[in-house]
Design an enzyme around this catalytic site. Structure first.
Site, mmCIF file in Angstrom:
data_model
loop_
_atom_site.group_PDB
_atom_site.id
_atom_site.type_symbol
_atom_site.label_atom_id
_atom_site.label_comp_id
_atom_site.label_asym_id
_atom_site.label_seq_id
_atom_site.Cartn_x
_atom_site.Cartn_y
_atom_site.Cartn_z
ATOM 1 N N ASP A 52 40.832 31.674 -4.636
ATOM 2 C CA ASP A 52 41.320 32.720 -5.539
ATOM 3 C C ASP A 52 40.262 33.822 -5.525
ATOM 4 O O ASP A 52 39.261 33.728 -6.224
ATOM 5 C CB ASP A 52 41.502 32.166 -6.952
ATOM 6 C CG ASP A 52 41.968 33.230 -7.930
ATOM 7 O OD1 ASP A 52 42.735 34.122 -7.524
ATOM 8 O OD2 ASP A 52 41.549 33.179 -9.099
ATOM 9 N N GLU A 59 45.111 33.634 -2.176
ATOM 10 C CA GLU A 59 46.077 34.447 -2.902
ATOM 11 C C GLU A 59 46.185 35.828 -2.262
ATOM 12 O O GLU A 59 45.177 36.430 -1.898
ATOM 13 C CB GLU A 59 45.661 34.576 -4.369
ATOM 14 C CG GLU A 59 46.738 35.218 -5.226
ATOM 15 C CD GLU A 59 46.392 35.161 -6.696
ATOM 16 O OE1 GLU A 59 46.593 34.104 -7.305
ATOM 17 O OE2 GLU A 59 45.914 36.177 -7.216
ATOM 18 N N ASP A 94 39.434 30.434 -12.667
ATOM 19 C CA ASP A 94 39.440 30.796 -11.246
ATOM 20 C C ASP A 94 39.490 29.562 -10.360
ATOM 21 O O ASP A 94 40.166 29.543 -9.328
ATOM 22 C CB ASP A 94 38.212 31.653 -10.912
ATOM 23 C CG ASP A 94 38.183 32.935 -11.721
ATOM 24 O OD1 ASP A 94 39.094 33.762 -11.543
ATOM 25 O OD2 ASP A 94 37.274 33.091 -12.549
#
Length: 173
Positions: free
Chosen positions: A8, A69, A141
């Site tokens: 991420d 992502e 996160d």
């Protein structure tokens, strides 16, 4: 058994998660954490630290596949550019180790782990804890990174069963 690295990306904190996926589809937590790079003197040093620390994690855990992502459009152009650069540093770390990177939109990840593409961070954190059997609170996160890895695990399993490439699943507008 396949080991998957989830990332991420962030310009201040980059979430990292590693899971193992058994042949029967069961998931096992291996590692998670957040690379906090906000203390670096300059932004280029943040990018270097993301690259270096991810290379170290890859070396320590030896994932076969990676998922990250996809960048979304932020309100602030400067923030979006920094996020894109952090994402680029992460992708370079993975690709430099010969690992293919798979990309997922935030809505795809939320849909895969919570059942709703509009889920909030606390819902994602909660579901990741349940799916992987983790006790205690998860850093946001790191939970997102594990969610990205899980999304990839589910997607690769579906592709193997159905035999249709993921690119064919996308709706054309």
């Amino acid at each position: 058994m396949v080991r998957i690295l989830g990332i991420d990306p962030g310009s201040q904190r980059t979430g990292v998660g590693v899971i193992d996926v058994a042949d029967d589809g069961s998931l096992k937590h291996v590692f998670h954490g957040a690379l906090v790079v906000v203390g670096e003197e300059t932004f280029p040093l943040r990018l270097k630290r993301i690259f270096d620390e991810l290379c170290g994690i890859i070396g320590a855990h030896d994932p076969a596949e990676a998922a990250i992502e996809r960048v979304f459009m932020a309100r602030n152009a400067d923030s979006a550019l920094k996020l894109g650069q952090a994402r680029g540093a992460a992708i370079c770390a993975v690709v430099s180790r010969g690992i293919t990177v798979h990309e997922y939109a935030a809505t795809e990840v939320k849909q895969a782990v919570v059942g709703s593409g509009r889920a909030d961070k606390t819902q994602v954190q909660h579901m990741i804890g349940i799916i992987l059997g983790l006790k205690g609170p998860l850093q946001a996160d790191a939970a997102d990174a594990l969610a990205i890895a899980i999304t990839h695990a589910h997607t690769r399993s579906s592709i193997q069963r159905v035999g249709i490439p993921r690119t064919a699943w996308r709706r054309r507008r």
